[in-house]
Motif scaffolding. Sequence first.
Motif, PDB file in Angstrom:
ATOM      1  N   PHE A 162       0.850  -1.189   0.000  1.00  0.00           N
ATOM      2  CA  PHE A 162       0.000   0.000   0.000  1.00  0.00           C
ATOM      3  C   PHE A 162       0.889   1.243   0.000  1.00  0.00           C
ATOM      4  O   PHE A 162       1.818   1.345   0.810  1.00  0.00           O
ATOM      5  N   ILE A 163       0.607   2.182  -0.905  1.00  0.00           N
ATOM      6  CA  ILE A 163       1.389   3.409  -0.997  1.00  0.00           C
ATOM      7  C   ILE A 163       0.461   4.613  -0.959  1.00  0.00           C
ATOM      8  O   ILE A 163      -0.510   4.689  -1.721  1.00  0.00           O
ATOM      9  N   PHE A 164       0.762   5.550  -0.068  1.00  0.00           N
ATOM     10  CA  PHE A 164       0.035   6.813   0.016  1.00  0.00           C
ATOM     11  C   PHE A 164       0.947   7.920  -0.527  1.00  0.00           C
ATOM     12  O   PHE A 164       2.117   7.995  -0.148  1.00  0.00           O
ATOM     13  N   ILE A 165       0.395   8.787  -1.372  1.00  0.00           N
ATOM     14  CA  ILE A 165       1.182   9.858  -1.991  1.00  0.00           C
ATOM     15  C   ILE A 165       0.500  11.194  -1.745  1.00  0.00           C
ATOM     16  O   ILE A 165      -0.709  11.331  -1.962  1.00  0.00           O
ATOM     17  N   GLY A 166       1.269  12.186  -1.295  1.00  0.00           N
ATOM     18  CA  GLY A 166       0.684  13.508  -1.083  1.00  0.00           C
ATOM     19  C   GLY A 166       1.737  14.581  -0.886  1.00  0.00           C
ATOM     20  O   GLY A 166       2.920  14.299  -0.690  1.00  0.00           O
ATOM     21  N   ASN A 167       1.289  15.837  -0.930  1.00  0.00           N
ATOM     22  CA  ASN A 167       2.185  16.977  -0.739  1.00  0.00           C
ATOM     23  C   ASN A 167       2.318  17.369   0.727  1.00  0.00           C
ATOM     24  O   ASN A 167       3.145  18.229   1.072  1.00  0.00           O
ATOM     25  N   THR A 168       1.514  16.756   1.590  1.00  0.00           N
ATOM     26  CA  THR A 168       1.558  17.090   3.013  1.00  0.00           C
ATOM     27  C   THR A 168       2.973  16.912   3.559  1.00  0.00           C
ATOM     28  O   THR A 168       3.616  15.898   3.319  1.00  0.00           O
TER      29      THR A 168
END
Length: 331
Positions: free
Chosen positions: A203-209
Amino acid sequence: MKLALSLAILSLVTCSTCLDPLSATVAVGAAAISKAGQLFCASGLRECCDSKWVKNDLDGLKRDLEKRLHGQHLVTQILTKAITAHVLDDNPQKPLVMSFHGWTGGGKSFVAQMLVENLYELGEKSRFVHLFYSELHFKHDSQIGTYKDQLHQWIFSNASACQRSLFIFDEMDNMPPGVIDVLIPFLGHYKQVDGVDFRKSIFIFIGNTGGDLISKIAYKQTQEEKQREDLALHDFQEPLEISTFNVVGGLQGSGIIQRQLIDHLIPFLPLERRHVKMCVKDEFRRLGRSNFTDYFAEQVLNELEWGPGHAGLYSKSGCTKVAQKIKLYPD
């Protein structure tokens, strides 16, 4: 007649892997479908969850990270080790869960694409690769309950089809808080959840946070006249975890963070001119253009915005706009 029968069996095989969890539970003809599926797998006519299709090209991944990704020493180090250890383990304790953080253009989605290309024979066309865009799939705050139900069913049915599935959630900072927590039962150390083993999944989460926080830490390193490459993962972990938990976005207040289910919070550093220049060179190579020069590269770099302030050390858009800027300077 034989052709018609073959097409009928193929139809059943395809239907057996449909994403509708209700269809997937239909018992009629299950034995025949299973047998037909094995035949098609053996013949190579259908993508199956085996080493031919889930190829796990670890050498290729390492090579791509080292040659195609610029300015991200931490990403290359961590990802290579984490992916290798996970896919070579026939009995992992839990799914591999990673979260990519940083400014736009630093390479987060680019790295996810490398993973897809090197782990699966069909790349992004693989039935075992699942990509979610928050602004497309979870765009209405008023439908959080519906999204959670649909996401639960989607993950469960697809992991049932292949334990070596890859789930990518992009634009996490735009996902309504609370939706992603439906994954909690799937991300832990359970050997099975309702008969399905999720431990081999990724599982991979991607964001600018956390992008601004990462940039401040990197900039401080430069101000103190220390090498960027001396930055270590522990320099980012605690502040990045706190920021991700508190800033509005998909992981705000998430039980996934509270329960320490994310194995690696991976910072993507802001890109300096030397890194973006490499992206310019790569794009020239991709286009088959032979007129690359340092002067030309500087012309392209000058078309981009730089910060912070007058220091202008980092590209505000990373390498994202490079391809379009190069088009301003034809052969």
